[in-house]
Motif scaffolding. Structure first.
Motif, short mmCIF file in Angstrom:
data_model
loop_
_atom_site.label_atom_id
_atom_site.label_comp_id
_atom_site.label_asym_id
_atom_site.label_seq_id
_atom_site.Cartn_x
_atom_site.Cartn_y
_atom_site.Cartn_z
N LYS A 59 53.28 -75.24 -29.62
CA LYS A 59 54.58 -74.95 -28.98
C LYS A 59 54.70 -75.88 -27.56
O LYS A 59 55.98 -76.18 -27.23
N ASP A 60 53.39 -76.23 -27.25
CA ASP A 60 53.73 -77.33 -25.79
C ASP A 60 54.12 -78.85 -26.24
O ASP A 60 54.78 -79.32 -25.33
N ARG A 64 59.37 -82.04 -29.04
CA ARG A 64 59.97 -82.14 -27.58
C ARG A 64 60.45 -83.20 -27.14
O ARG A 64 61.48 -83.40 -26.35
N MET A 85 59.40 -77.96 -30.16
CA MET A 85 60.33 -77.00 -29.96
C MET A 85 60.42 -76.21 -31.24
O MET A 85 60.82 -76.70 -32.08
N CYS A 86 60.45 -75.08 -30.85
CA CYS A 86 60.71 -74.00 -32.08
C CYS A 86 61.51 -72.59 -31.57
O CYS A 86 61.95 -72.48 -30.35
N ARG A 87 62.29 -72.25 -32.56
CA ARG A 87 63.29 -71.06 -32.24
C ARG A 87 62.67 -69.89 -33.06
O ARG A 87 62.10 -69.73 -34.25
N MET A 116 63.92 -84.56 -28.02
CA MET A 116 65.05 -83.58 -27.46
C MET A 116 65.68 -84.02 -26.56
O MET A 116 65.13 -84.95 -25.69
#
Length: 469
Positions: free
Chosen positions: A389-390, A418, A393-395, A421
């Motif tokens: 997660k660091d 990330r 990017m996840c939803r 993005m």
């Protein structure tokens, strides 16, 4: 006087073992050398060069090769390393004693010394020659001290001719057998090289049926081929092609096979790039895991697995454009599922037919996530999400119920890296009917950049001209 007449009949060569040197030529060489010395002594006695008591030397010279053969073949000495070199040093000591007892008569003494030095060079090189000469000189000095030198160092013509002829015969025969041994060794080396090349070629063929990591661990000896498993924490990946069933009904089997093989080839290249172990292909599905037989740690293994999935999704857009140009109108998409957890990994099956794979509830979870994913979607478990997660990017996609898990499982959809993005992202894509664009600016060279800009400008000019019309 000893030499090594090493030649043997051709035999099947075992490339894993050193080429053995047969003992019989040692016996033959020693017998030839000592017989030559006995003949020289006998002729010298007949010409009154040597005393009659030296008949005992003749008897000793004729018997010693047989004694040596029995000692080195029938006793514990046959297990002594470098026994050939050791016995030749004994011969050098005996030879020096011979020369001393002969009273340093020139030609016979030189003949004996030549045979010994020639044997030492053949058997053990300069080191053996040095030790042999040293022992010969020591024993010679001892014998001279006991016997004393001869009244004359000169020998009659017949004795000299016999000594030179015996030495020449010994050297020629020894050289001939040494040449034969060299040919035998060359043939053995060639055969071993051929077997090695055949083994390498065969191993490369077999490697097509195994993941490169598994193949390498087997052929380097790191892993035994036997039924054994272990528990390890792995990242497991499943994917399949959305819409493949409908496509298989529209295409001929040959064309479908070509498309599928091209897809597997491209996806495998991406998997190997990130260090994934390709487990199997089933229909249009791919199963890959990270963390065995090599691992970079749980966090890096999970990150590599998700990174691979993201690149596969991007690469699928390029492949879709190529397929569209080949007349395949069905918009093929892949869906992927990833989970991380402890599994049982190793060789499963029977002793005569094994499969290197993994089993466990995490495998079932990854397969379940893949079946739940929409086209172009990557679903990951909470365990995987917590490790990546660091950087990715996840939803949040809520929870699902999976057989084998007592509680609902939280799942997440992978969006992108990330770093990619926002306005500084390197990856851009745009698709419409009649138009498709895929851009990864990090992979574009300066030369390609100018060509791409020119193509985009031409496309933009054409679209503007059609608007004006």
């Amino acid at each position: 006087m000893s030499a090594t007449l090493n030649v043997g009949k051709s035999a099947v060569i075992d490339a894993s073992q050193p080429v053995a040197i047969p003992p019989l030529p040692d016996y033959s060489g020693r017998l030839l050398g000592y017989t030559a010395a006995a003949v020289m002594i006998g002729v010298g006695i007949l010409e009154n060069v040597f005393a009659n008591w030296m008949y005992w030397l003749i008897a000793g010279a004729l018997v010693w090769p047989h004694i040596t053969y029995v000692l080195t073949r029938k006793t514990f000495l046959n297990r002594v390393q470098r026994i050939r070199q050791h016995m030749l040093l004994v011969d050098c000591a005996i030879g020096g004693m011979f020369i001393g007892l002969l009273g340093l008569v020139a030609v016979p003494s030189v003949s004996v010394a030549l045979m010994l030095m020639f044997s030492c060079l053949i058997v053990g090189g300069i080191k053996q020659w040095t030790f042999g000469v040293l022992l010969m000189v020591i024993s010679l000095i001892i014998a001279i001290g006991i016997q004393g030198p001869a009244e004359s160092f000169q020998s009659p013509l017949l004795t000299s001719i016999t000594a030179m002829a015996a030495t020449g015969l010994y050297i020629c025969v020894t050289a001939f057998y040494s040449h034969q041994q060299a040919r035998t060794l060359l043939m053995a080396k060639t055969q071993i090289q051929n077997q090695r090349e055949q083994s390498i070629a065969l191993s490369h063929k077999l490697s097509k049926y195994l993941s490169p990591q598994v193949w390498q661990s087997i052929f380097t000896g790191e892993r035994d081929v036997r039924l054994e498993t272990q528990r390890k924490k792995l990242a497991i990946f499943f994917s399949d092609i959305k819409g493949f069933t409908e496509l298989s009904e529209e295409m001929e089997p040959e064309a479908l096979t070509e498309l599928l093989n091209h897809y597997f080839d491209e996806m495998s290249a991406v998997a190997l790039k990130y260090g994934g172990t390709i487990d199997k292909f089933v229909g249009d599905s791919i199963m890959i895991f990270f963390g065995d037989p090599t691992t970079k740690g749980q966090r890096e293994d999970a990150f590599a697995c998700v990174s691979m999935a993201i690149e596969m999704r991007k690469h699928m857009k390029i492949m879709r454009q190529k397929w569209r140009s080949q007349g395949i109108k069905t918009p093929l998409e892949i869906r992927m599922g990833i989970s991380t957890g402890y599994t049982t990994v190793g060789n499963f099956g029977a002793e005569n037919r094994m499969d290197y794979t993994i089993i466990g509830k995490e495998v079932n979870l990854a397969s379940r996530l893949e079946s739940l994913a929409d086209a172009g979607e990557i679903l990951v478990s909470y365990e995987t999400f917590s490790l990546i997660k660091d950087r990715i990017m996840c939803r949040d996609k809520g929870e699902i119920t999976v057989k084998g898990f007592g509680k609902p499982v939280a799942i997440y959809e992978v969006v992108d890296f990330r770093r990619d993005m926002g306005p500084n992202r390197s990856f851009l894509e745009h698709e419409h009917s009649g138009f498709a664009m895929y851009l990864d600016s990090d992979k574009v060279t300066e030369k390609e950049r100018r060509s791409i800009l020119q193509a985009l400008e031409e496309a933009a000019d054409r679209l503007r001209n059609e608007d004006d019309l």
